[in-house]
Design an enzyme around this catalytic site. Sequence first.
Site, PDB file in Angstrom:
ATOM      1  N   LYS A  13       0.833  -1.210   0.000  1.00  0.00           N
ATOM      2  CA  LYS A  13       0.000   0.000   0.000  1.00  0.00           C
ATOM      3  C   LYS A  13       0.867   1.260   0.000  1.00  0.00           C
ATOM      4  O   LYS A  13       0.624   2.185  -0.755  1.00  0.00           O
ATOM      5  CB  LYS A  13      -0.922   0.033   1.248  1.00  0.00           C
ATOM      6  CG  LYS A  13      -1.857  -1.152   1.362  1.00  0.00           C
ATOM      7  CD  LYS A  13      -2.864  -0.984   2.507  1.00  0.00           C
ATOM      8  CE  LYS A  13      -2.231  -0.958   3.890  1.00  0.00           C
ATOM      9  NZ  LYS A  13      -1.616  -2.231   4.302  1.00  0.00           N
ATOM     10  N   ARG A  88      -9.454   1.161   9.005  1.00  0.00           N
ATOM     11  CA  ARG A  88      -9.114  -0.218   9.368  1.00  0.00           C
ATOM     12  C   ARG A  88     -10.232  -0.898  10.138  1.00  0.00           C
ATOM     13  O   ARG A  88     -10.085  -2.061  10.498  1.00  0.00           O
ATOM     14  CB  ARG A  88      -7.869  -0.206  10.251  1.00  0.00           C
ATOM     15  CG  ARG A  88      -6.559  -0.483   9.515  1.00  0.00           C
ATOM     16  CD  ARG A  88      -5.449  -0.253  10.511  1.00  0.00           C
ATOM     17  NE  ARG A  88      -4.243  -0.973  10.264  1.00  0.00           N
ATOM     18  CZ  ARG A  88      -3.154  -0.473   9.686  1.00  0.00           C
ATOM     19  NH1 ARG A  88      -3.165   0.739   9.197  1.00  0.00           N
ATOM     20  NH2 ARG A  88      -2.060  -1.198   9.583  1.00  0.00           N
ATOM     21  N   ARG A 127      12.241  -6.654   4.331  1.00  0.00           N
ATOM     22  CA  ARG A 127      12.244  -5.257   4.778  1.00  0.00           C
ATOM     23  C   ARG A 127      13.197  -5.106   5.976  1.00  0.00           C
ATOM     24  O   ARG A 127      13.884  -4.110   6.108  1.00  0.00           O
ATOM     25  CB  ARG A 127      10.801  -4.876   5.170  1.00  0.00           C
ATOM     26  CG  ARG A 127      10.518  -3.425   5.236  1.00  0.00           C
ATOM     27  CD  ARG A 127       9.097  -3.098   4.772  1.00  0.00           C
ATOM     28  NE  ARG A 127       8.100  -3.293   5.821  1.00  0.00           N
ATOM     29  CZ  ARG A 127       6.800  -2.982   5.682  1.00  0.00           C
ATOM     30  NH1 ARG A 127       6.346  -2.483   4.559  1.00  0.00           N
ATOM     31  NH2 ARG A 127       5.961  -3.180   6.655  1.00  0.00           N
ATOM     32  N   ARG A 136      11.366  -0.915  11.435  1.00  0.00           N
ATOM     33  CA  ARG A 136      10.268  -0.435  12.261  1.00  0.00           C
ATOM     34  C   ARG A 136      10.085  -1.380  13.443  1.00  0.00           C
ATOM     35  O   ARG A 136      10.270  -2.586  13.302  1.00  0.00           O
ATOM     36  CB  ARG A 136       8.980  -0.478  11.427  1.00  0.00           C
ATOM     37  CG  ARG A 136       8.744   0.723  10.589  1.00  0.00           C
ATOM     38  CD  ARG A 136       7.668   0.485   9.563  1.00  0.00           C
ATOM     39  NE  ARG A 136       6.440  -0.088  10.124  1.00  0.00           N
ATOM     40  CZ  ARG A 136       5.318  -0.228   9.435  1.00  0.00           C
ATOM     41  NH1 ARG A 136       5.271   0.150   8.174  1.00  0.00           N
ATOM     42  NH2 ARG A 136       4.241  -0.744   9.987  1.00  0.00           N
ATOM     43  N   ARG A 147      -0.341  -8.496  13.683  1.00  0.00           N
ATOM     44  CA  ARG A 147      -0.897  -7.508  12.750  1.00  0.00           C
ATOM     45  C   ARG A 147      -1.805  -8.195  11.723  1.00  0.00           C
ATOM     46  O   ARG A 147      -2.838  -7.656  11.335  1.00  0.00           O
ATOM     47  CB  ARG A 147       0.232  -6.732  12.057  1.00  0.00           C
ATOM     48  CG  ARG A 147       0.915  -5.730  13.011  1.00  0.00           C
ATOM     49  CD  ARG A 147       2.270  -5.278  12.503  1.00  0.00           C
ATOM     50  NE  ARG A 147       2.212  -4.483  11.309  1.00  0.00           N
ATOM     51  CZ  ARG A 147       3.234  -4.344  10.447  1.00  0.00           C
ATOM     52  NH1 ARG A 147       4.385  -4.976  10.675  1.00  0.00           N
ATOM     53  NH2 ARG A 147       3.110  -3.590   9.388  1.00  0.00           N
TER      54      ARG A 147
HETATM   55  P1  AMP Z   1       0.831   0.790   9.058  1.00  0.00           P
HETATM   56  O1  AMP Z   1       2.025   1.641   8.793  1.00  0.00           O
HETATM   57  O2  AMP Z   1      -0.362   1.158   8.238  1.00  0.00           O
HETATM   58  O3  AMP Z   1       1.154  -0.687   8.936  1.00  0.00           O
HETATM   59  O4  AMP Z   1       0.402   1.053  10.585  1.00  0.00           O
HETATM   60  C1  AMP Z   1       1.280   0.781  11.643  1.00  0.00           C
HETATM   61  C2  AMP Z   1       0.523   0.680  12.958  1.00  0.00           C
HETATM   62  O5  AMP Z   1      -0.118   1.928  13.243  1.00  0.00           O
HETATM   63  C3  AMP Z   1      -0.605  -0.340  13.005  1.00  0.00           C
HETATM   64  O6  AMP Z   1      -0.137  -1.655  13.292  1.00  0.00           O
HETATM   65  C4  AMP Z   1      -1.482   0.223  14.116  1.00  0.00           C
HETATM   66  O7  AMP Z   1      -0.923  -0.021  15.387  1.00  0.00           O
HETATM   67  C5  AMP Z   1      -1.385   1.718  13.851  1.00  0.00           C
HETATM   68  N1  AMP Z   1      -2.415   2.189  12.901  1.00  0.00           N
HETATM   69  C6  AMP Z   1      -2.191   2.702  11.666  1.00  0.00           C
HETATM   70  N2  AMP Z   1      -3.334   3.038  11.062  1.00  0.00           N
HETATM   71  C7  AMP Z   1      -4.326   2.723  11.928  1.00  0.00           C
HETATM   72  C8  AMP Z   1      -5.738   2.803  11.864  1.00  0.00           C
HETATM   73  N3  AMP Z   1      -6.369   3.266  10.776  1.00  0.00           N
HETATM   74  N4  AMP Z   1      -6.447   2.395  12.956  1.00  0.00           N
HETATM   75  C9  AMP Z   1      -5.829   1.939  14.061  1.00  0.00           C
HETATM   76  N5  AMP Z   1      -4.500   1.797  14.181  1.00  0.00           N
HETATM   77  C10 AMP Z   1      -3.733   2.196  13.118  1.00  0.00           C
END
Ligand code: AMP
Length: 193
Positions: A13, A88, A127, A136, A147
Amino acid sequence: MNIVLFGPPGAGKGTQAKILTQTYGWPQLSTGEMLRAAVKAGTDLGKKVDAILAKGDLVPDDVVIGIIGERYDQPDCRSGAIFDGFPRTIPQAQALDTMLADRKRRIDVVLELKVNDAVLLQRVEQRIKDSGGVARADDNPETLKNRLEVYYKNTAPLLDYYRKQGKVVTVDGMASIGTVTAAIAKTVEAKKS
Ligand code: AMP
């Protein structure tokens, strides 16, 4: 246009959002990146969400809905935005629909990047290797497992929500980056015209 990029962690994404931004100019609104920036900066928000991110759990809906609302009202989102990692949950999707409707806008398309779990795990391992030890905090096989569980339990049901609105276009996310980009571009061009 307002586009939701949808798919599990590691589906590509972020990569595709950045390409879309370069091509069309709509900014990438990544809640994950915004939250990581808050953690890094040590803000109150960052302190609140640090442990949640490290575990791979979801941050409360009101927190992410708030940060997206604020970001979307910046002038660079006037002609649209790429939502990456948001929404989400169903309440997040409903809040997004309401927020856009209030501004006389709507989601134009939900692009689902379909990738199987084995490939996702391989990508996260890659990664980690590519990061040279500064991955990360949530990029490790154990957190990825959580996740993915969170994704299937809370996020995947959103596909039905958007299918009912006739908005989902599925793309094979296991193809090469260029092939995925081309498939997305075809959909975006068709929607634009
Ligand atoms: P991402 O970079 O999209 O994989 O997001 C990393 C982390 O941020 C996720 O595992 C969640 O802990 C938090 N996070 C990101 N976007 C959301 C969302 N829309 N709702 C809730 N938690 C989020």
